[in-house]
Design an enzyme around this catalytic site. Structure first.
Site, PDB file in Angstrom:
ATOM      1  N   LYS A  81       0.806  -1.034   0.259  1.00 55.91           N
ATOM      2  CA  LYS A  81       0.016   0.141  -0.083  1.00 55.91           C
ATOM      3  C   LYS A  81       0.802   1.079   0.451  1.00 55.91           C
ATOM      4  O   LYS A  81       1.195   1.337   1.103  1.00 55.91           O
ATOM      5  CB  LYS A  81      -0.679  -0.220   0.923  1.00 55.91           C
ATOM      6  CG  LYS A  81      -1.955   1.208   0.806  1.00 55.91           C
ATOM      7  CD  LYS A  81      -2.679   1.136   2.235  1.00 55.91           C
ATOM      8  CE  LYS A  81      -2.147   3.412   3.427  1.00 55.91           C
ATOM      9  NZ  LYS A  81      -2.772   3.912   2.199  1.00 55.91           N
ATOM     10  N   GLU A  99      10.696   1.040  10.917  1.00 53.51           N
ATOM     11  CA  GLU A  99      11.584   2.522  10.569  1.00 53.51           C
ATOM     12  C   GLU A  99      10.434   3.912  10.945  1.00 53.51           C
ATOM     13  O   GLU A  99       9.700   4.163   9.538  1.00 53.51           O
ATOM     14  CB  GLU A  99      12.026   2.623   9.472  1.00 53.51           C
ATOM     15  CG  GLU A  99      13.793   3.126   8.986  1.00 53.51           C
ATOM     16  CD  GLU A  99      13.800   3.203   7.652  1.00 53.51           C
ATOM     17  OE1 GLU A  99      14.333   2.269   6.871  1.00 53.51           O
ATOM     18  OE2 GLU A  99      14.255   5.071   6.998  1.00 53.51           O
ATOM     19  N   CYS A 151      13.097  10.566   7.286  1.00 49.08           N
ATOM     20  CA  CYS A 151      13.630  10.436   8.424  1.00 49.08           C
ATOM     21  C   CYS A 151      14.928  11.040   9.197  1.00 49.08           C
ATOM     22  O   CYS A 151      14.596  10.913  10.521  1.00 49.08           O
ATOM     23  CB  CYS A 151      13.339   9.084   9.623  1.00 49.08           C
ATOM     24  SG  CYS A 151      13.890   7.586   8.251  1.00 49.08           S
ATOM     25  N   GLU A 162       9.661  16.176  16.262  1.00 47.57           N
ATOM     26  CA  GLU A 162       9.280  15.740  15.112  1.00 47.57           C
ATOM     27  C   GLU A 162       8.656  16.837  13.642  1.00 47.57           C
ATOM     28  O   GLU A 162       7.694  16.457  14.121  1.00 47.57           O
ATOM     29  CB  GLU A 162       9.232  14.313  14.185  1.00 47.57           C
ATOM     30  CG  GLU A 162      10.253  13.997  12.533  1.00 47.57           C
ATOM     31  CD  GLU A 162       9.757  12.732  12.081  1.00 47.57           C
ATOM     32  OE1 GLU A 162      10.658  11.875  11.865  1.00 47.57           O
ATOM     33  OE2 GLU A 162       8.957  11.779  12.538  1.00 47.57           O
TER      34      GLU A 162
HETATM   35  O1  6OD Z   1      18.205   4.427   2.460  1.00 49.19           O
HETATM   36  C1  6OD Z   1      17.615   3.764   2.990  1.00 49.19           C
HETATM   37  O2  6OD Z   1      17.133   2.240   2.644  1.00 49.19           O
HETATM   38  C2  6OD Z   1      15.870   4.000   3.555  1.00 49.19           C
HETATM   39  N1  6OD Z   1      15.384   3.433   4.523  1.00 49.19           N
HETATM   40  C3  6OD Z   1      16.127   5.412   3.946  1.00 49.19           C
HETATM   41  C4  6OD Z   1      14.434   5.735   4.848  1.00 49.19           C
HETATM   42  C5  6OD Z   1      13.915   7.046   5.084  1.00 49.19           C
HETATM   43  C6  6OD Z   1      13.149   7.509   5.880  1.00 49.19           C
HETATM   44  O3  6OD Z   1      12.797   8.664   5.460  1.00 49.19           O
END
Ligand code: 6OD
Length: 469
Positions: free
Chosen positions: A168, A242, A276, A368
């Site tokens: 999604k 994450e 992030c 944040e």
């Molecule tokens: O670069 C990556 O593998 C990754 N998981 C980046 C995440 C960014 C979040 O906003």
């Protein structure tokens, strides 16, 4: 009109919603919103495909990953266009980071999975070894900030590990996923291995709840992550999250100041601060604080602007600009809405902003914001810098700038973050563990850690009888 992609077929079901171009606010496309029946159909299609896909040797699945990478290369320009239309990203960033990472993600996990040895342990009289089996059907919930990069970051290891998926994408950025559905069909990927459904938050919730979904991977806000976790707990589904960040950057007086200023600009303002990993708290050693602030403030006014993803998100970021003022901040740069005098004035832009003078306990410094903004504060000693960086509920990434190698190792090892970059930011080796601590997430993806998440080991122990020869 974007249709869902289920069992290898386009599915035009559910009411329709508009997707806006953040640069102008205009509607760029429309998409179908999945309803419970569509979600169920997608999960069933994934389940039907699961047994055959899991039964393929890993080398064959790795071959499919390479073919998908080639498919992305062949549709590179379409993907760039789709991603820019939905996000307002710069052409440069989209063609050097977002879409190439999709290719790299599939290629990297093809290699990592194909070369991975199984564990085996030999103890007197016994042999134990593990085989890894896929989770089954994985629900993949993708955010709007790096839509293609993050979708493929999850899809590649999930698929190569033998799972089928229901994806999604964010309702704000469905375009590149729709092109990817066409790539899956064009490469002849077995139907049902990848299913893509569009819609808002409740569609994700249906996916999380569905008993036919065996595991969930999500990148996004801590608030949504918490809600997913509560629902997933009822069926003890494996989750990999994450989540948010309030990342610190530490600038020591022994840094290369030019590099540190440019590094800070990149880590604060890339993608409009909507990554992030972006830095929102900068701590600068007192002897160079004034000079650093002055230089950062100048550079903040020169960066290329990227719009916020939506009017709602722009208003949220602007509310933090107002909050900074009401909490007593001094605004060194920005703090408002840019005026272009053209079609962009109806888009969702905010000014890149640098503030100082707030307490560590201000809401501005604790929450944040996810925009092109940072707070800068001075520190006097290394120990204080570490305490300041660690004084956050989040723990995703940190950066430090120093030319002292001992200090670099010493400080990096004491930072409460899943990722620490020294004299650089967002430099990636896809084999390394990636993720955060505290409110920033659960688990690690990257390299074999991804393969660990997307599969379950079964340990087989055999009693070896002594030979009577
Ligand atoms: O670069 C990556 O593998 C990754 N998981 C980046 C995440 C960014 C979040 O906003």
């Amino acid at each position: 009109m974007l249709t869902h992609f289920i069992g290898g077929e386009p599915v035009a079901a559910g009411k329709v919603f508009p997707v806006h171009d953040p640069v102008t606010g205009a509607v760029v496309r429309q998409a179908h919103e999945a309803d419970p029946e569509v979600v169920d159909r997608a999960v069933r299609a994934a389940r039907e495909a699961a047994r055959d896909w899991a039964g393929l040797p890993v080398g064959e699945r790795a071959g499919w990953m390479r073919r998908l990478a080639e498919g992305i290369e062949a549709r590179f320009d379409d993907l760039v266009a789709a991603e820019i239309a939905d996000t307002g990203k710069s052409f440069d960033q989209t063609r050097t980071l977002d879409i190439p990472r999709g290719i790299a993600n599939f290629r990297a996990f093809a290699e990592i999975a194909a070369q991975r040895p199984d564990d085996a342990f030999h103890l007197s009289g016994t042999l134990s070894y593990t085989v890894r089996r896929p989770l089954g059907v994985v629900g993949v919930i993708v955010p709007w900030n790096l839509p293609f990069l993050l979708m493929t970051w999850k899809l590649a290891p999930a698929l190569v590990s033998g799972n089928t998926v229901v994806v999604k994408p964010s309702e704000q950025t469905p375009g590149s996923a729709a092109v990817f559905a066409e790539i899956c069909a064009d490469t002849g990927l077995p139907p049902g291995v990848v299913n893509i459904i569009f819609g808002h938050g409740p569609v994700g919730q249906l996916l999380v709840e569905h008993p036919g979904v065996d595991g969930l991977t999500f990148t996004g806000s801590t608030r949504t992550g918490t809600a997913i976790m509560i629902t997933a707990a009822e069926r003890v589904k494996p989750i990999s999250f994450e989540l948010g960040g309030k990342n610190a950057g530490l600038i020591f007086e022994d840094c290369d100041l030019d590099r540190a200023v440019e590094g800070a600009v990149k880590s604060v303002f890339t993608n409009g601060g909507q990554v992030c990993l972006c830095t929102e708290r900068l701590y600068v050693q007192r002897s160079i604080f004034e000079e650093f602030c002055a230089r950062l403030a100048v550079r903040a006014q020169e960066v290329e602007l990227q719009p916020m993803i939506s009017a709602e998100h722009r208003d949220k970021v602007l509310s933090y600009y107002a909050l900074a003022r009401s909490e007593g901040a001094k605004v060194l740069a920005g703090g408002g809405v840019p005026l272009f005098g053209d079609h962009r004035d109806s888009g969702y832009f905010v000014e890149p902003t640098v503030v100082t003078g707030l307490s560590e306990w201000s809401r501005f410094n604790r929450e944040e914001i996810f925009g092109p903004v940072c707070h800068v504060a001075p520190f006097d000693s290394e120990a204080e810098a570490i305490d300041l960086a660690n004084g956050s509920d989040y723990g995703l990434a940190a950066t430090l700038w120093t030319t002292n190698l001992d200090r670099a190792h010493r400080v990096a090892q004491r930072l409460e973050a899943g990722l620490v970059w020294v004299n650089t930011w967002y430099l990636r080796d896809l084999r390394t563990p990636f993720g955060g601590v505290k409110l920033s997430g659960i688990g690690r993806e990257g390299g074999t850690r991804s393969l660990d998440f997307y599969s379950e080991p079964t340990t087989i122990t055999i009693k070896l009888e002594q030979s009577d020869a």
